[in-house]
Design an enzyme around this catalytic site. Structure first.
Site, PDB file in Angstrom:
ATOM      1  N   ASP A 130      -1.113 -37.248 -39.105  1.00 16.64           N
ATOM      2  CA  ASP A 130      -2.371 -36.486 -39.098  1.00 16.64           C
ATOM      3  C   ASP A 130      -3.557 -37.269 -39.647  1.00 16.64           C
ATOM      4  O   ASP A 130      -4.497 -36.683 -40.192  1.00 16.64           O
ATOM      5  CB  ASP A 130      -2.208 -35.161 -39.885  1.00 16.64           C
ATOM      6  CG  ASP A 130      -1.121 -34.296 -39.316  1.00 16.64           C
ATOM      7  OD1 ASP A 130      -0.899 -34.353 -38.093  1.00 16.64           O
ATOM      8  OD2 ASP A 130      -0.469 -33.573 -40.090  1.00 16.64           O
ATOM      9  N   LYS A 187      -5.314 -39.957 -35.428  1.00 14.41           N
ATOM     10  CA  LYS A 187      -4.992 -40.910 -34.350  1.00 14.41           C
ATOM     11  C   LYS A 187      -5.582 -40.468 -33.007  1.00 14.41           C
ATOM     12  O   LYS A 187      -6.099 -41.282 -32.247  1.00 14.41           O
ATOM     13  CB  LYS A 187      -3.467 -41.059 -34.222  1.00 14.41           C
ATOM     14  CG  LYS A 187      -2.817 -41.601 -35.479  1.00 14.41           C
ATOM     15  CD  LYS A 187      -1.307 -41.571 -35.387  1.00 14.41           C
ATOM     16  CE  LYS A 187      -0.716 -40.193 -35.428  1.00 14.41           C
ATOM     17  NZ  LYS A 187      -0.846 -39.465 -36.706  1.00 14.41           N
ATOM     18  N   GLY A 219       0.652 -33.612 -33.116  1.00 18.32           N
ATOM     19  CA  GLY A 219      -0.501 -32.781 -32.750  1.00 18.32           C
ATOM     20  C   GLY A 219      -1.725 -33.645 -32.940  1.00 18.32           C
ATOM     21  O   GLY A 219      -2.113 -33.921 -34.070  1.00 18.32           O
ATOM     22  N   HIS A 220      -2.297 -34.125 -31.845  1.00 16.80           N
ATOM     23  CA  HIS A 220      -3.424 -35.068 -31.929  1.00 16.80           C
ATOM     24  C   HIS A 220      -4.699 -34.358 -31.471  1.00 16.80           C
ATOM     25  O   HIS A 220      -4.824 -33.991 -30.304  1.00 16.80           O
ATOM     26  CB  HIS A 220      -3.146 -36.305 -31.067  1.00 16.80           C
ATOM     27  CG  HIS A 220      -2.001 -37.129 -31.592  1.00 16.80           C
ATOM     28  ND1 HIS A 220      -1.587 -38.296 -31.008  1.00 16.80           N
ATOM     29  CD2 HIS A 220      -1.189 -36.942 -32.669  1.00 16.80           C
ATOM     30  CE1 HIS A 220      -0.571 -38.797 -31.704  1.00 16.80           C
ATOM     31  NE2 HIS A 220      -0.304 -37.981 -32.705  1.00 16.80           N
ATOM     32  N   THR A 271       9.154 -29.801 -37.697  1.00 19.58           N
ATOM     33  CA  THR A 271       8.318 -28.960 -36.829  1.00 19.58           C
ATOM     34  C   THR A 271       9.190 -28.071 -35.933  1.00 19.58           C
ATOM     35  O   THR A 271       8.669 -27.256 -35.185  1.00 19.58           O
ATOM     36  CB  THR A 271       7.420 -29.837 -35.931  1.00 19.58           C
ATOM     37  OG1 THR A 271       8.260 -30.676 -35.134  1.00 19.58           O
ATOM     38  CG2 THR A 271       6.467 -30.691 -36.759  1.00 19.58           C
ATOM     39  N   GLN A 308       3.019 -39.475 -35.538  1.00 21.41           N
ATOM     40  CA  GLN A 308       3.445 -39.372 -36.945  1.00 21.41           C
ATOM     41  C   GLN A 308       2.766 -40.493 -37.754  1.00 21.41           C
ATOM     42  O   GLN A 308       1.696 -40.930 -37.394  1.00 21.41           O
ATOM     43  CB  GLN A 308       4.978 -39.424 -37.091  1.00 21.41           C
ATOM     44  CG  GLN A 308       5.692 -38.204 -36.559  1.00 21.41           C
ATOM     45  CD  GLN A 308       5.811 -38.144 -35.055  1.00 21.41           C
ATOM     46  OE1 GLN A 308       6.342 -39.049 -34.426  1.00 21.41           O
ATOM     47  NE2 GLN A 308       5.332 -37.085 -34.458  1.00 21.41           N
ATOM     48  N   GLY A 311       0.292 -25.231 -37.830  1.00 17.56           N
ATOM     49  CA  GLY A 311      -0.653 -24.425 -38.616  1.00 17.56           C
ATOM     50  C   GLY A 311      -0.323 -24.391 -40.101  1.00 17.56           C
ATOM     51  O   GLY A 311      -0.999 -23.724 -40.885  1.00 17.56           O
ATOM     52  N   ASP A 343     -16.105 -38.192 -44.865  1.00 22.53           N
ATOM     53  CA  ASP A 343     -17.044 -37.115 -45.194  1.00 22.53           C
ATOM     54  C   ASP A 343     -16.428 -36.036 -46.075  1.00 22.53           C
ATOM     55  O   ASP A 343     -17.152 -35.339 -46.791  1.00 22.53           O
ATOM     56  CB  ASP A 343     -17.549 -36.469 -43.885  1.00 22.53           C
ATOM     57  CG  ASP A 343     -16.391 -36.021 -42.991  1.00 22.53           C
ATOM     58  OD1 ASP A 343     -15.605 -36.901 -42.570  1.00 22.53           O
ATOM     59  OD2 ASP A 343     -16.258 -34.807 -42.741  1.00 22.53           O
TER      60      ASP A 343
END
Ligand code: GDP
Ligand code: IMO
Ligand code: MG
Length: 435
Positions: free
Chosen positions: A27, A30, A54-55, A143, A237, A315, A346
């Site tokens: 996460d 990527k 999940g990209h 997952t 990953q 989630g 940021d």
């Protein structure tokens, strides 16, 4: 259109495959980076993992989360390869394709799939769920997409591959493997399951998959190299989830590091070019396992809220903590990283101080390496940086960045010995600063 069947040619390749991969626990961003870099490449290829990934991609008001499809799919003229090292759940893949096509139109000329990629069966998902449930508190935090069981069948030489879909006895092979799985599931008497509905969807999805080209990706990729076509491999990953060098057993079931590109696409080590390592300005992890710099306090919660640190696939809230230089240096070393990209800078805009773990204490001794037991028993030693207290979101040139932020970047470059080439300051594909 590029040729996909190069015929009988020699493979003295001219160019190399560049790689984007995560240096932490996944996460890192990527998907966004691949989408940003894609204009410089013709071919984007996934080489490992599966729908556990999940990209996220963001352009203007639109956002997409990709699981199996490479993140180059929205760029005009790109070729996207799902490589042999990937494990595919046809249901998840076809759902994803449906969503992409609703936005981008027919992608059947932009997406090709390796015949050697392994299939995730509905019963693999059940095995994953049963195994996790049986582990209780020791669960991996998978997952539950069937990743571990599918890779077990690959290495156990039982798996079904995409190429098998075209075989006349595919159904028989499926039934034989499913029967084996049902036998294994009977070892979990408390686990009840019914895969009838999913199985129907699965076979329908398998049928739909046939409109895509199934390829010998190793031949195609090497031919592209020979023709000097630019290829970018997209990792899934992160390095600390690598099956060999991650925080075992709290890892995924594939080689997430640069070495995985060779076996996952069919290229020689000498054909790996740039290794672009990406990391967040802090750390996150989802699922169980060691995380030395994890924060359990209000600062951790602030990182989670500001960074929207909730899993793109499940989630689940992500665990958050400070940047870990010991782990980052380990990942840089293991991947041979040639350039760095720092994400989510940021998110730290409003912090008075920003910390980085520079070493660990283990049994009263200071150590500066990532230990075998996955840093389970270590306590981080921190260096503090002054926060920049300025919004980075709208900055697009390096010179305009606050000095305190530049000091943070310079420290990371000095410690890793690798230049930071891009700084990401927001989820959108435009929110990047090239250094
Ligand atoms: P991946 O699995 O490595 O592709 O990363 P994910 O998509 O799972 O998670 C990264 C999250 O951070 C996504 O929600 C992105 O939209 C978001 N993101 C990416 N880069 C930045 C950034 O520079 N700043 C912020 N605030 N969010 C970002
Ligand atoms: P991307 O590509 C973050 C984690 C799971 C769990 C462990 C094993 O989006 O960065 P698995 O489903 O593989 O059996 O889970 O690995 N995990 C990820 N964490 N990002 C991912 O992918 C992940 N894929 C798996 O949470 O701890
Ligand atoms: Mg992700």
């Amino acid at each position: 259109m590029l040729t996909l069947h190069p015929g009988n040619k020699t493979y003295d390749c001219m160019s190399k495959v560049d790689v984007v991969l995560g240096l932490q626990w996944g996460d890192e961003g990527k998907g966004k980076v691949v989408d940003v870099l894609t204009p410089g490449y013709k071919v984007i290829a996934r080489f490992q993992g599966g729908p556990n990934a999940g990209h996220s991609l963001k352009f203007g008001d639109e956002g997409f989360v990709l699981h199996t499809v490479p993140s180059g799919i929205f760029r005009e003229g790109s070729v996207n390869i799902i490589g042999n090292g990937v494990v595919i759940d046809p249901v998840i893949l076809m759902d994803e394709i449906k969503d992409i096509e609703a936005k981008a139109g027919d992608i059947s000329d932009k997406l090709v799939i390796a015949k050697r990629a392994q299939l995730i069966l509905p019963s693999h998902r059940m095995l994953d769920a049963a195994s996790e449930a049986a582990k209780g508190k020791a669960k991996i935090g998978s997952t539950l997409k069937g990743i571990g069981p599918a890779y077990m069948d690959k290495t156990g030489r039982n798996g079904l591959r995409v190429g098998d879909i075209l075989s006349p006895d595919f159904k028989d092979k499926y039934e034989a493997l499913k029967a084996k799985h049902c036998g294994m599931l009977s070892l979990y008497p408390d686990f009840t399951f019914d895969i009838t509905e999913y199985e129907q969807k699965w076979f329908a999805a398998v049928e739909n998959l046939k409109r895509f080209r199934f390829i010998e990706n190793e031949v195609v990729v090497n031919q592209y190299l020979k023709e000097d076509v630019k290829i970018l491999a997209e990792g899934a990953q992160g390095s600390l989830l690598d099956i060999d060098f991650g925080t075992y057993p709290f890892v995924t079931s594939s080689n997430t590091m640069a070495a995985g590109v060779c076996t996952g696409l069919g290229i020689a080590p000498s054909k790996v070019g740039k290794v672009i390592g990406i990391f967040k300005a802090y750390c996150t992890r989802v699922g169980s396992g060691p995380f030395p710099t994890e924060l359990f306090d209000e600062t951790g919660e602030r990182l989670r809220q500001i960074g929207h640190e909730f899993g793109a696939t499940t989630g689940r809230p992500r665990r958050c903590g400070w940047l870990d230089m010991v782990a980052l240096k380990y990942a840089v070393m293991m991947n041979g990283v040639t350039e760095l990209i720092m994400m989510k800078s940021d998110v730290l805009d409003d912090f008075d101080t920003v910390k980085v773990a520079v070493s660990y204490k283990q049994d009263g001794k200071q150590i500066d390496w990532f230990p075998y037991d996955g840093a389970e028993s270590v306590e981080p030693v921190y260096k503090e940086f002054k926060g920049w207290k300025t919004s980075l979101c709208d900055i697009r040139d390096y010179a305009s960045l606050p000095q305190a932020f530049k000091d943070y970047v310079a420290y990371i470059e000095k410690e890793t010995g690798v230049p930071v080439k891009i700084i990401s300051v927001g989820p959108d594909r435009e929110a990047v600063i090239f250094k």
